[in-house]
Design an enzyme around this catalytic site. Structure first.
Site, short mmCIF file in Angstrom:
data_model
loop_
_atom_site.label_atom_id
_atom_site.label_comp_id
_atom_site.label_asym_id
_atom_site.label_seq_id
_atom_site.Cartn_x
_atom_site.Cartn_y
_atom_site.Cartn_z
N SER A 259 0.85 -1.19 0.00
CA SER A 259 0.00 0.00 0.00
C SER A 259 0.89 1.24 0.00
CB SER A 259 -0.91 0.00 1.23
OG SER A 259 -0.15 0.37 2.37
N LYS A 260 0.23 2.37 -0.15
CA LYS A 260 0.93 3.65 -0.25
C LYS A 260 1.93 3.87 0.89
CE LYS A 260 -0.52 6.34 -3.73
NZ LYS A 260 0.51 6.65 -4.70
N ARG A 261 1.57 3.32 2.08
CA ARG A 261 2.47 3.62 3.20
C ARG A 261 3.82 2.91 3.07
NH1 ARG A 261 2.18 -0.73 6.63
NH2 ARG A 261 0.50 -1.97 5.78
N GLY A 263 5.54 3.24 0.45
CA GLY A 263 6.28 4.04 -0.53
C GLY A 263 5.60 3.95 -1.88
#
Ligand code: GLU
Length: 484
Positions: A259-261, A263
């Site tokens: 996921s986005k977290r 990177g």
């Protein structure tokens, strides 16, 4: 030859080697956003498999969801594939444009009795589910119209549903996951055609795969359950089923779903960070697929080696260190002119000023000493500072410190020596060594001030490489600037 071996009635992977069938793969993105790195890897696997088998790699834009599909997203996907170097055969197919064909197949299934008209309304379906839940039965909708006599059909809107088998099991002989068994009583009579005549995504995929002659469906394992439902359509139509290979999704370094977290998740982000496309291809190929211990390989090797047996069953983890290491080795392996061209594309993509003709010439001349140990294009640009910057160079803080009184004295003695030197590595080394010796010091002592004068930096390619690349006049001028 005894012919092609069969397993569960399916054509085996490799049948093409027996001359039976040419490989056709496809990448079928939904144009609802950017090109996800997982999607890019799926595209790469399909491309490698097709190219390695002398087959065809097709692109299908799954734009049936009119509300979420946008032309911008389609353009972004094509751009991403182009950047990654994955060329597709022919024109991309629009799934939406084939809606009449999807309807035609649904009607053919209706006529053949493998599908039926269902007149249940949304309210009736909701009521069915509520009652099933209250009675703790399966909430899978069972239409009362499945076996209804057409004479009882009302003049009302209807959907066309698949008459799916209710007993027994459906086995997907997946090339990655092995035999995966689904109980048919857990698969519902899915809708093929909505009451407005538009096809469902599940139905469209099968019709398109058949019509496009797709032999191998390589895609994320989030589609595995769909495969169990989709094969019912192949079987109902008497169409050859493709080989399925459902690949595990990519996880973040912590083992959790990407996921986005974690990177960057969009391919374009990697492009803008300056990773070379060849490095990305190599890294993504290794993300979930292996060929012995090989980590770094050429495109030709990847095409020759790629096979479905090498795809792992557990999710691959994103590993930025490995990405950087592979990219560094790919840059070192690349042709100088190709690197300069890709660097220029990187500058354009990031909105940086383009290279001047002079800078491009210098880049070409100097690339041999820049490309060792650079992992990204920003790394290359930083190392190339000595040939991109214009005089007078402004040394950074660390470089400025090495240009003390004594060092500048040594440099000013070296300057006239260089003015008369013939411009070969041997002679330059000899002249610099002689001056250092005269001052009772070694090359190590003189290299720092030389770097500062030639590049305005303390970390640079070797001083002799820099001198050879920028040439005598520029070298002498920079030394004079620094000792003035
Ligand atoms: N359009 C689907 C997706 O983007 C892929 C469907 C398929 O590969 O069968 O996830």
């Amino acid at each position: 030859m005894t012919g092609i071996s069969q397993e569960n009635g399916r054509q085996q992977d490799g049948a093409d080697h027996d001359g039976a069938q040419r490989v056709v793969t496809r990448f079928a993105p939904s144009p609802t956003g950017y090109l996800h790195i997982g999607g890019a890897r799926t595209a790469l696997f399909n491309w490698l498999y097709a190219r390695g088998h002398g087959g065809t790699f097709l692109l299908r834009i799954e734009d049936t969801d009119r509300e979420r599909s946008t032309p911008e997203a389609t353009a972004a996907i094509l751009k991403g594939l182009e950047w990654l170097g994955l060329d597709w055969d022919g024109e991309p197919t629009s799934q939406f444009a084939r809606k009449d064909r999807h309807a035609e197949v649904a009607r053919a299934m209706l006529a053949a009795g493998s599908a039926y008209k269902c007149f249940s309304t949304q309210d009736e379906i909701a009521a069915f589910r509520a009652a099933a839940e209250a009675e703790k039965r399966s909430t899978l909708f069972q239409s009362p119209w499945r076996d209804a006599d057409p004479a009882t059909h009302p003049d009302a809107p209807f959907v066309i549903r698949l008459k799916a088998p209710r007993e027994g099991v459906t086995v997907i002989a997946d090339r990655v996951q092995g035999d995966v068994t689904f109980r048919n009583d857990q698969l519902d009579d899915m809708v093929l055609l909505r009451s407005d005549g538009t096809p469902t995504y599940m139905h469209a995929v099968v019709v398109d795969d058949h019509d496009m002659g797709v032999t191998h469906v390589i895609r994320g394992d989030d589609h595995l359950t769909n495969a169990a439902r989709q094969v019912q359509i192949f079987r109902a139509m008497g169409w050859a089923e493709p080989v399925f290979a459902h690949i595990p999704l990519i996880h973040g370094p912590d083992g959790k779903k990407l996921s986005k977290r974690h990177g960057a998740v969009g391919l374009e982000e990697y492009q803008l960070m300056g990773y070379p496309a060849a490095g990305m291809r190599n890294y993504l190929a290794r993300l979930g697929w292996s060929h012995g211990d090989d980590e770094v390989f050429t495109d030709a090797q990847a095409r020759a080696w790629f096979d479905l047996d090498g795809i792992g069953r557990s999710p691959a983890r994103l590993d930025f260190k490995k990405l950087e290491s592979i990219c560094g080795q790919q840059i070192a392996m690349a042709e100088d002119a190709a690197l300069v061209a890709e660097l220029e594309a990187f500058l354009a993509a990031t909105g940086e000023p383009a290279l001047t003709d002079r800078q491009r010439d210098l880049m070409l001349r100097g690339m041999y000493c820049l490309k060792e140990r650079a992992k990204t294009f920003p790394d290359l640009i930083e190392k190339a500072h000595f040939l991109l910057a214009d005089r007078p160079l402004v040394p950074d803080e660390k470089a400025a410190k090495s240009l003390d009184e004594v060092s500048r004295g040594i440099l000013s003695e070296l300057t006239p020596q260089l003015r008369n030197a013939s411009w070969t590595r041997e002679e330059l080394e000899a002249r610099v060594a002689a001056v250092a010796e005269a001052h009772g010091t070694g090359l190590g002592k003189i290299a720092g001030p030389l770097r500062a004068a030639l590049a305005g930096r303390s970390a640079t390619p070797s001083v002799f490489d820099m001198m050879l690349v920028i040439g005598r006049d520029e070298t002498v001028a920079r030394l004079s600037d620094a000792t003035r």
